[in-house]
Design an enzyme around this catalytic site. Structure first.
Site: not given
Ligand SMILES: [Zn+2]
Length: 448
Positions: A98, A100, A102, A267, A297, A300, A321, A378-379
């Site tokens: 998991h 992203h 971006d 989202g 997702h 979360e 999550h 994640d990010d």
């Molecule tokens: Zn995510």
């Protein structure tokens, strides 16, 4: 050689070697073009198995004698490998499910394309940019989402940038000791044509979501080849844009031979009733029908009810999550029984407020109940993190052990969206890395 040093070599790039092979005098290329790559970068990036052929190449009778500096270069690589303590801890052959694309871009690359494309950014150096985009303490969801507004206009709509972030992503993961990763993104959020509304206030251009997937896949495949990490991708539907979802599942089908393995729904999951929006439901039905794997997702920041919808309506095979699942005991027990995989992102859950410090984190429950879950970043751009951050956090603050890390990674491999044969290869690779032997026949199913 410590496991970390081994990993440092194993996890990295073959690019140097590939370039070497194209040079008449392989290693000399790096000595004469010092700016191409530093010794540290090569040593950090070159995988162990790529080092073994080196002595053979040096002694090839047909090749011209190698100059003395070349021998120093080879020596330096080996010394680096032996002495470097590495940045991460055991077992350092991770599986990440998991993350992203971006949310995993190098700040330097954002600055580069900002300048190239004449798009203004709030900082002039990578450090300043990282501080503005990154988070140190929990922020609200709108504040978190605002971070993307800073840099997505720089990357979206630019073919070169999109391919490059995919390529660099693989390099980043190689350095973190990842052996297999599934990276996700919304093709629509990187496009500026055939997408309504056009995201990030871009002017209309000619880069479609379809071509975005082609570009990302190329970048990932080149990265796979050069850095020795196996990579697959997941295409995201966005909860607030159900009109994109049927497109997304069609792209999953079209590009299933070129890294794409699954569909995701990302989202704002607190968007009322969004799991039931017909666009999403139809796309997931089509995914089931076409054999496209599914993750969502859910749970979360949203309730256990969102997880239930993901499982029962969207027929998800994994939960992104899923922390709030534990608030519905019956649902949690059922998912435990069904061996549902939870894609846990510990550091992310702290910074997004999905987990409130002072309360027990759901991942502790997952650990104690021997649930099927993975640890993920994640990010990492926004959370100023690497996979090591998540492993250190669970080790330091939650009492996770090396044995648990091995167990959860083997379960992550078994829950990957690879075809069965490749999944088995990945599981075997982990067993060999962790225990020095392949799994016994009795190890089928969830790792105990
Ligand atoms: Zn995510």
């Amino acid at each position: 050689m410590s496991p970390c040093s081994l990993d440092l070599l194993r996890a990295g790039a073959c690019r140097a070697l590939r370039d070497d092979l194209e040079e008449p005098n392989p290693f000399h290329a790096y000595l004469s073009t010092g700016t191409k790559r530093t010794y540290e970068e090569i040593a950090a990036a070159r995988p162990l198995h790529m080092l073994f052929p080196l002595p053979g190449m040096l002694f090839q009778p047909s090749s011209a004698p190698l100059p003395l500096p070349t021998w120093f270069f080879v020596l330096q690589i080996f010394t680096q490998a032996l002495l470097s303590p590495g940045s991460h801890c055991w077992p350092a052959s991770w599986v990440e499910l998991h993350v992203h694309l971006d949310g995993a871009i190098k700040p330097e690359t954002i600055l580069y394309y900002g300048r190239l494309r004449g798009i203004s950014l709030p900082a002039d150096t990578a450090e300043e940019l990282q501080d503005i985009i990154g988070m140190d303490k929990p922020l609200s969801l709108p504040e978190f989402l605002a971070k993307f507004n800073y840099y997505m206009p720089v990357i979206a709509g630019c073919r070169e940038a999109i391919k490059r972030i995919a390529y660099e992503f693989v390099e980043m993961k190689a350095k973190e000791g990842v052996v297999y990763v599934e990276v996700r993104y919304s093709p629509h959020l990187l496009a500026n044509s055939n997408v309504k509304p056009i995201p990030w206030n871009q002017a209309e251009g000619d880069l479609t979501p379809d071509e975005v997937v082609a570009l990302v896949s190329q970048g990932l495949q080149e990265g796979e080849r050069d850095f020795g990490v196996k990579v697959r991708s997941i295409l995201c539907c966005m909860r607030h844009e159900p009109s994109w979802s049927l497109d997304v599942v069609e792209l999953c089908k079209k590009y299933r031979q070129q890294t794409v393995v699954a569909i995701d729904l990302a989202g704002d999951e607190t968007l009322e009733g969004s799991s039931l929006f017909p666009g999403h439901v139809e796309a997931y039905q089509e995914a089931v029908k076409s054999g496209i794997h599914r993750t969502v997702h859910a749970g979360e920041v949203g309730s256990a009810e969102v997880v239930k919808e993901a499982v029962d309506i969207l027929r998800t095979e994994r939960v992104g999550h899923g922390y709030h699942t534990v608030e519905d005991e019956a649902l949690y027990k059922r998912l435990l029984q069904e061996n549902m995989h939870f894609e846990v992102c510990p550091w992310s859950s702290y910074l997004t407020g999905a987990w409130k410090p002072g309360t027990e984190h759901a991942v502790i429950r997952f650990k104690n109940d021997k649930a099927n879950y993975s640890l993920n970043t994640d990010d990492p751009l926004i959370f100023k993190s690497s996979l090591d951050t998540d492993y250190q956090m669970t080790k330091r603050d939650m009492g996770f052990t090396e044995e648990e890390f091995k167990r959860l990674n083997i379960n992550a491999a078994k829950s990957s969206f690879l075809p069965e044969e490749e999944k088995k290869e990945l599981v075997d690779l982990l067993y060999k890395a962790y225990y020095g032997m392949p799994p016994s026949a009795s190890a089928a199913g969830q790792h105990p």
